[in-house]
Design a protein around this motif. Structure first.
Motif, PDB file in Angstrom:
ATOM      1  N   LEU A  12      16.304  -8.231   7.829  1.00 26.36           N
ATOM      2  CA  LEU A  12      15.448  -8.811   8.684  1.00 26.36           C
ATOM      3  C   LEU A  12      14.130  -8.243   8.853  1.00 26.36           C
ATOM      4  N   LYS A  13      14.215  -6.749   9.045  1.00 28.46           N
ATOM      5  CA  LYS A  13      13.069  -6.105   9.410  1.00 28.46           C
ATOM      6  C   LYS A  13      12.207  -5.694   8.245  1.00 28.46           C
ATOM      7  N   GLU A  14      12.592  -6.072   7.054  1.00 32.28           N
ATOM      8  CA  GLU A  14      11.903  -5.976   5.970  1.00 32.28           C
ATOM      9  C   GLU A  14      11.330  -7.181   5.577  1.00 32.28           C
ATOM     10  N   LEU A  15      11.736  -8.345   5.858  1.00 36.05           N
ATOM     11  CA  LEU A  15      10.997  -9.577   5.761  1.00 36.05           C
ATOM     12  C   LEU A  15       9.994  -9.893   6.710  1.00 36.05           C
ATOM     13  N   LEU A  16      10.438 -10.073   7.851  1.00 31.87           N
ATOM     14  CA  LEU A  16       9.756 -10.014   8.812  1.00 31.87           C
ATOM     15  C   LEU A  16       9.308  -9.322  10.080  1.00 31.87           C
ATOM     16  N   ASP A  17       8.063  -9.669  10.834  1.00 26.22           N
ATOM     17  CA  ASP A  17       7.900  -8.747  12.063  1.00 26.22           C
ATOM     18  C   ASP A  17       8.055  -9.808  13.221  1.00 26.22           C
ATOM     19  N   PRO A  31       9.795 -13.857   0.724  1.00 26.29           N
ATOM     20  CA  PRO A  31      10.648 -13.863  -0.583  1.00 26.29           C
ATOM     21  C   PRO A  31       9.488 -14.314  -1.600  1.00 26.29           C
ATOM     22  N   ALA A  32       9.667 -14.281  -2.946  1.00 24.40           N
ATOM     23  CA  ALA A  32       8.888 -14.694  -3.934  1.00 24.40           C
ATOM     24  C   ALA A  32       8.137 -16.072  -3.888  1.00 24.40           C
ATOM     25  N   ASN A  33       8.948 -16.884  -3.585  1.00 25.41           N
ATOM     26  CA  ASN A  33       8.451 -18.239  -3.669  1.00 25.41           C
ATOM     27  C   ASN A  33       7.699 -18.576  -2.155  1.00 25.41           C
ATOM     28  N   LEU A  34       7.566 -17.594  -1.440  1.00 27.56           N
ATOM     29  CA  LEU A  34       6.609 -17.617  -0.033  1.00 27.56           C
ATOM     30  C   LEU A  34       5.651 -16.779  -0.055  1.00 27.56           C
ATOM     31  N   LYS A  35       5.564 -16.083  -1.149  1.00 32.69           N
ATOM     32  CA  LYS A  35       4.344 -14.762  -1.190  1.00 32.69           C
ATOM     33  C   LYS A  35       2.803 -15.335  -0.363  1.00 32.69           C
ATOM     34  N   ARG A  36       2.759 -16.652  -0.471  1.00 32.30           N
ATOM     35  CA  ARG A  36       1.429 -16.779  -0.011  1.00 32.30           C
ATOM     36  C   ARG A  36       1.499 -17.081   1.471  1.00 32.30           C
ATOM     37  N   MET A  37       2.866 -16.779   1.966  1.00 32.82           N
ATOM     38  CA  MET A  37       2.846 -16.934   3.521  1.00 32.82           C
ATOM     39  C   MET A  37       2.681 -15.500   4.067  1.00 32.82           C
ATOM     40  N   LYS A  38       2.623 -14.495   3.472  1.00 35.22           N
ATOM     41  CA  LYS A  38       2.451 -13.072   4.178  1.00 35.22           C
ATOM     42  C   LYS A  38       1.537 -12.927   5.126  1.00 35.22           C
ATOM     43  N   GLY A  39       2.245 -12.738   6.392  1.00 32.14           N
ATOM     44  CA  GLY A  39       1.225 -12.514   7.344  1.00 32.14           C
ATOM     45  C   GLY A  39       1.299 -13.912   8.445  1.00 32.14           C
ATOM     46  N   THR A  44       9.894 -23.428  10.484  1.00 36.13           N
ATOM     47  CA  THR A  44       9.275 -24.539  10.981  1.00 36.13           C
ATOM     48  C   THR A  44      10.384 -25.095  12.041  1.00 36.13           C
ATOM     49  N   PHE A  45       9.869 -26.060  12.719  1.00 34.91           N
ATOM     50  CA  PHE A  45      10.629 -26.700  13.757  1.00 34.91           C
ATOM     51  C   PHE A  45      11.504 -27.589  13.269  1.00 34.91           C
ATOM     52  N   ASN A  46      12.797 -27.647  13.705  1.00 31.79           N
ATOM     53  CA  ASN A  46      13.634 -28.875  13.169  1.00 31.79           C
ATOM     54  C   ASN A  46      13.649 -29.791  14.264  1.00 31.79           C
ATOM     55  N   THR A  47      14.372 -30.887  14.052  1.00 31.96           N
ATOM     56  CA  THR A  47      14.350 -32.154  14.726  1.00 31.96           C
ATOM     57  C   THR A  47      14.840 -31.859  16.260  1.00 31.96           C
ATOM     58  N   GLU A  48      15.783 -30.748  16.469  1.00 29.40           N
ATOM     59  CA  GLU A  48      16.204 -30.457  17.819  1.00 29.40           C
ATOM     60  C   GLU A  48      15.228 -29.750  18.505  1.00 29.40           C
ATOM     61  N   GLY A  49      13.974 -29.142  17.684  1.00 24.82           N
ATOM     62  CA  GLY A  49      13.117 -28.584  18.719  1.00 24.82           C
ATOM     63  C   GLY A  49      13.375 -27.130  18.313  1.00 24.82           C
ATOM     64  N   TYR A  50      14.154 -26.601  17.607  1.00 27.07           N
ATOM     65  CA  TYR A  50      14.300 -25.298  17.347  1.00 27.07           C
ATOM     66  C   TYR A  50      13.605 -24.587  16.246  1.00 27.07           C
ATOM     67  N   ARG A  51      12.953 -23.514  16.149  1.00 24.33           N
ATOM     68  CA  ARG A  51      12.363 -22.875  14.979  1.00 24.33           C
ATOM     69  C   ARG A  51      13.406 -22.465  13.988  1.00 24.33           C
ATOM     70  N   LYS A  52      13.430 -22.907  12.707  1.00 25.38           N
ATOM     71  CA  LYS A  52      14.511 -22.354  11.819  1.00 25.38           C
ATOM     72  C   LYS A  52      13.489 -21.751  10.775  1.00 25.38           C
ATOM     73  N   ILE A  53      14.260 -20.496  10.035  1.00 26.75           N
ATOM     74  CA  ILE A  53      13.547 -19.824   9.046  1.00 26.75           C
ATOM     75  C   ILE A  53      14.729 -19.775   7.973  1.00 26.75           C
ATOM     76  N   CYS A  54      14.201 -20.031   6.637  1.00 28.38           N
ATOM     77  CA  CYS A  54      15.086 -19.974   5.486  1.00 28.38           C
ATOM     78  C   CYS A  54      15.104 -18.725   4.889  1.00 28.38           C
ATOM     79  N   ILE A  55      16.068 -17.946   4.785  1.00 31.38           N
ATOM     80  CA  ILE A  55      16.241 -16.728   4.051  1.00 31.38           C
ATOM     81  C   ILE A  55      17.558 -16.808   3.154  1.00 31.38           C
ATOM     82  N   GLY A  56      17.021 -16.319   1.716  1.00 31.64           N
ATOM     83  CA  GLY A  56      17.971 -16.521   0.838  1.00 31.64           C
ATOM     84  C   GLY A  56      18.543 -18.069   0.617  1.00 31.64           C
TER      85      GLY A  56
END
Length: 166
Positions: A12-17, A31-39, A44-56
């Motif tokens: 997690l610490k390798e991927l995120l700040d 991850p490679a498919n999200l390289k443009r998202m660096k920084g 994204t927020f799900n329908t319940e209002g929680y932020r969800k992050i996809c890893i692997g």
């Protein structure tokens, strides 16, 4: 409900700040498919209002990631509660471990017509509180304020720091 174990704290610490003051998670090394998202903000927020992050390829709730990030402990069978009931507020000071029961105690009333713990019965106001899925009768009262006061007193005793009186 079975919870999927989180990636390791090191991964997690390798991927995120994480900023504990704002609760923000930012891609450090996406991850490679999200390289443009660096920084940029992770997830994204799900329908319940929680932020969800996809890893692997698996989605994880941000507040659970943050708990592991900060403590090194995967909360697996426990819940991470938002003290202020704001699912988007992932500031470290707003998160705490809770049992399912404690987390349920920290919820706003479903109806805004009457105060929490109050319903109408035969032109009087009934106060009741639920503990372990069982409703407990607290009495009937002339006003909704009196009934809510009875609910509040019981809630503070039964739910302690996880009480939500609204």
């Amino acid at each position: 409900m079975k919870v999927t174990p989180l990636p390791s704290q090191a991964r997690l610490k390798e991927l995120l700040d994480y900023d504990p003051l704002t609760g923000g998670l930012v891609w450090r090394n996406p991850p490679a498919n999200l390289k443009r998202m660096k920084g940029k903000s992770a997830g994204t927020f799900n329908t319940e209002g929680y932020r969800k992050i996809c890893i692997g390829g698996r989605p994880y709730k941000a507040h659970r990631i943050i708990w592991l990030w900060q403590t090194g402990v995967d909360p697996l069978d426990q819940q991470v509660d938002h003290k202020d009931q704001d699912k988007a507020n992932n500031a470290w000071s707003n998160l705490r471990l809770a049992t399912s029961r404690q987390n349920r105690s920290n919820r706003f009333a479903k109806s805004r017509e009457l105060p929490k713990g109050v319903s109408v019965k035969r032109q009087r106001y009934l106060a009741q509180i639920m503990v372990n899925y069982v409703n407990h009768y607290l009495g009937t009262f002339d006003t909704p304020e009196e009934a809510h006061q009875a609910y509040c007193e019981a809630a503070v005793l039964l739910h302690g720091e996880f009480v939500c009186l609204e």
